[in-house]
Design an enzyme around this catalytic site. Sequence first.
Site, PDB file in Angstrom:
ATOM      1  CB  ALA A 137      -0.910   0.000   1.219  1.00 34.25           C
ATOM      2  CB  ALA A 139      -0.525   6.786   2.231  1.00 36.94           C
ATOM      3  CB  SER A 140       0.160  11.709   1.110  1.00 42.17           C
ATOM      4  OG  SER A 140      -0.262  11.619   2.450  1.00 42.17           O
ATOM      5  N   GLY A 142       4.102   7.861   3.051  1.00 38.99           N
ATOM      6  CA  GLY A 142       4.960   6.683   3.042  1.00 38.99           C
ATOM      7  C   GLY A 142       4.311   5.521   2.329  1.00 38.99           C
ATOM      8  CD  GLN A 143       6.765   3.143  -1.280  1.00 44.43           C
ATOM      9  OE1 GLN A 143       6.159   3.949  -1.995  1.00 44.43           O
ATOM     10  NE2 GLN A 143       7.784   2.430  -1.740  1.00 44.43           N
ATOM     11  CB  VAL A 144       2.546  -0.465   4.077  1.00 46.14           C
ATOM     12  CG1 VAL A 144       2.564  -1.663   5.016  1.00 46.14           C
ATOM     13  CG2 VAL A 144       2.112   0.791   4.833  1.00 46.14           C
ATOM     14  CG  ASP A 293      -7.199   9.608   8.586  1.00 43.69           C
ATOM     15  OD1 ASP A 293      -8.242   9.945   7.990  1.00 43.69           O
ATOM     16  OD2 ASP A 293      -6.139   9.336   8.003  1.00 43.69           O
TER      17      ASP A 293
END
Length: 616
Positions: A137, A139-140, A142-144, A293
């Site tokens: 995944a 996102a703005s 970071g990434q996983v 969130d």
Amino acid sequence: MARAVNASVYSPEVLAVQYGSRPIKVLRRTLEILTGLGSFGLKLLLDKRNGVFDQKKGIRAAELRRIFTRLGPTFVKLGQGLSTRPDICPPEYLEELAELQDALPTFPDAEAFSCIERELGLPLDSIFSSISPSPIAAASLGQVYKAQLTYSGQTVAVKVQRPGIEEAIGLDFYLIRGLGFFINKYVDIITSDVVALIDEFARRVYQELNYVQEGQNARRFKKLYADREDILVPDIFWDYTSGKVLTMDWVDGVKLNEQDAIERQGLKVLDLVNTGIQCSLRQLLEYGYFHADPHPGNLLATPEGKLAFLDFGMMSETPEEARFAIIGHVVHMVNRDYEAMARDYYALDFLSRDVDVSPIVPALRNFFDDALNYTVSELNFKTLVNGLGAVFYQYPFNVPAYYALILRSLTVLEGLALYADPNFKVLAASYPYFAKRLLTDPNPYLRDALIELLFKDGRFRWNRLENLLVQGSKDRDFSANDALQPVLKLLLGPDGEQLQILVIKEAVRVTEAVVIGTVVDTYNSIPNVVRALIFNANVAGPLTVSDSEIDSMMALRDQVFRIWGLLRSSQDFDPALLQPILQVLQQPEARSLGERVIGGITQRLAARLLQQVLRA
């Protein structure tokens, strides 16, 4: 903590020094932002000049969402923040900006793996026996990646921060803050302090950049709320966590908006949403520490039927005074007490104490009189939020961040539920919690709110008590014992004199209703022939009381019996429950109260008997 010691903290002064000496970089980014936002602002001016400003709000809101996405992570985050600000944005913009996703391209995997080694000070293969070659995944910020720990074989999620993100965000906030000063000075339509809002939001985004802080948030959240068997919060692996790398348990699950996939696992979306609502209410109104969130990507349904919370970068807290004020606000709404609702905004910190709330009352009345024609179970939360948003937008409200985030989180949960059931209402699912808190919480503010709800014009509203007990008993933590004791303590306390007078009057009314009802029941049980001989076929039997008065007393008696039945049906009901009540009644204050009640009953029944004799 040692690895995160150099983590950046938002400071407008530091940003001013850092970028004040780099005019070319600042100018280049300024032109990018002005090109996007300037063209948008020009269209708004033309819409206003052509008289189509209101008609084109929806179109312009969609354009702004696309501009924010193009401008990058800071503006994606800013748009998501604005989507929770009904005091700044009209409803059309709130709805459109809420759809902003962290949809940015991934960065090279080699850079991510290099960041892991640099941050943790170890070779990648000594930490993980395997790691996914590409992100699971993105996102703005970071990434996983999905990985397996070398030392234990456990499957983990590894979040890696996007390179250069801190500098990009710092430059953007430096420029946006300058724009905020301009708005404060020249844009009258926005009543809030825009610079203060930007600073608050920037601090939150900077906290998201510190992954050690996020790990601490997750640990605190787990301690407070994962005591429920239907809530899952992943553990943090602190040895493999730093300011820019976060390692936590891998959670197998399905996003909460993927209804078909959830149902294939034999689970129900509505059950999971209800779990989320109850957990959110505990977060907001018990401990005050909440997940700010809760979009579908951060809520997973596990195969075991648990609701898993992820991504603890953005958290918020509800002040203690505001927690009770929110519950009181709901009571005032149910009572249609709009003057009290308006005054609640002082306690909620929406308005400064020097603001006159009287002009706000008609706006609340106009909206809620229409909305409250529905029952609580029929009232749509989104409609309520939009209506309140319109009021906030028209008047000098400064909605605190915590409250805006509360509205957003509950709106998101209701939106998820509507996929599964178009008739689902988040207020109906929340009301048992509010009823339980009103009945059982010993806090003085809530005790006053309960009295306000139950008494009106010197009369006790038994229907309200019955409804509270019906709703409160739907909450799994409801206790009949807890519901009885605080009320008695309040009644017999030093400040309970006014309440005692009301209770004495009501006790006399109820006793009379029970006695008269028993007489009527006894009379009705006598065979007709005997009844005709003794009472000369009089419908009321021995009583010279009107039919309407008898009906009223019978209805009151039956309602009191139903309420007693509701208390007895509570799971923890035990005859021993009455023992502490008897102990309380033995206190001098209680004996005095009992004597006054008995005296009142005696006088009432004597008056009734004298009335019978004189009429006869």
